[in-house]
Design an enzyme around this catalytic site. Structure first.
Site, PDB file in Angstrom:
ATOM      1  N   HIS A 128       0.828  -1.209   0.000  1.00  7.27           N
ATOM      2  CA  HIS A 128       0.000   0.000   0.000  1.00  7.27           C
ATOM      3  C   HIS A 128       0.866   1.265   0.000  1.00  7.27           C
ATOM      4  O   HIS A 128       2.087   1.209   0.199  1.00  7.27           O
ATOM      5  CB  HIS A 128      -0.946   0.001   1.202  1.00  7.27           C
ATOM      6  CG  HIS A 128      -0.261   0.041   2.544  1.00  7.27           C
ATOM      7  ND1 HIS A 128       0.315   1.170   3.067  1.00  7.27           N
ATOM      8  CD2 HIS A 128      -0.077  -0.943   3.472  1.00  7.27           C
ATOM      9  CE1 HIS A 128       0.819   0.909   4.261  1.00  7.27           C
ATOM     10  NE2 HIS A 128       0.599  -0.372   4.536  1.00  7.27           N
ATOM     11  N   CYS A 182       3.114  -4.890   6.713  1.00  7.98           N
ATOM     12  CA  CYS A 182       2.715  -4.505   5.364  1.00  7.98           C
ATOM     13  C   CYS A 182       3.922  -3.977   4.581  1.00  7.98           C
ATOM     14  O   CYS A 182       4.923  -3.554   5.149  1.00  7.98           O
ATOM     15  CB  CYS A 182       1.617  -3.448   5.402  1.00  7.98           C
ATOM     16  SG  CYS A 182      -0.007  -4.097   5.853  1.00  7.98           S
TER      17      CYS A 182
END
Length: 244
Positions: free
Chosen positions: A204, A220
């Site tokens: 992301h 992440c």
């Protein structure tokens, strides 16, 4: 009767003259002055974010005005500079982490995303021994992981619902996270998100681009907004992602 009407007509004339002068004063509107505080790194991000962003009570910052760029090409190429006297200094990203084409002789097939968490690089493997390389932020100590997954979903300006375990962990540090944050400029997931398998991990964007190149996340894979938009447009749901 004449004596009574004269003051009324006189007053009306004075009011009419005053209104005319007021209209003349604003016949040319003064120029709109835009705040020069446009130097924060995250001004180079897509605009038109949906929803209303609600900040954490512990992280409310003074409101600033930022220029938003609507198209991906503008996002990648535009540079916004503020006057030196108002410039807000931020750590600069090492140029090695900017996107570039590199030679690749690894085992992954063309079209595969390969992430090297030791060097903090993401490779989109191409043909003829080439790959497109991006700098990324990866899991901080204690949050490292490896594995192979497929991209199962893609989202534009994703919203954020922190896992309960994260909310509890951060609260113990005195940092209180919202249970929900709408997609937008202040959202830590940034402009795009690629969801990996059935995990809670994503590739992301970020609202902290200066962290790229470090071990900074809760697992992440973090990219600059410009870069995750570029990657988003190059891959599809079903793409294989290998994390080492």
């Amino acid at each position: 009767m004449k004596t009574f009407l004269f003051p009324l007509f006189g007053a009306a004339a004075v009011l009419a003259a005053g209104a005319a002068n007021a209209n003349d004063r604003y016949a040319e509107r003064p120029p709109v002055v835009v705040s020069p505080d446009l130097s924060a790194p995250w001004v180079l991000q897509l605009g038109h974010a949906p929803g209303i962003v609600r900040q954490s009570r512990q992280e409310v910052q003074p409101q600033r005005r930022y220029r938003r760029l609507a198209e991906p090409d503008q996002l990648r190429t535009a540079a916004v500079q503020a006057p030196a006297k108002r410039m807000v200094m931020r750590p600069q990203i090492d140029p090695i982490y900017l996107p570039q084409e590199v030679a690749y002789d690894g085992p992954q097939k063309p079209g595969t995303i390969f992430i090297d968490t030791r060097e903090n690089f993401l490779y989109l493997v191409g043909k003829n021994g080439k790959a497109r390389r991006y700098g990324v932020g990866t899991g901080k100590p204690g949050f490292e992981w490896s594995g192979t997954h497929k991209i199962t979903n893609k989202r534009v300006w994703p919203d954020w619902r922190p896992p309960a375990v994260m909310i509890k962990r951060e609260a113990a540090k005195g940092r209180y996270l919202p249970t929900y944050l709408a997609g937008g400029m202040e959202n830590p997931l940034g402009a795009r998100a690629l969801y990996l398998g059935s995990t809670e991990y994503r590739i992301h964007g970020t609202n902290q681009p200066w962290t790229i190149g470090g071990a900074v996340s809760s697992g992440c894979i973090r990219m600059r907004n410009e870069d995750v938009v570029d990657l988003y447009e190059r891959v599809n749901v079903g793409t294989t992602v290998v994390v080492l």
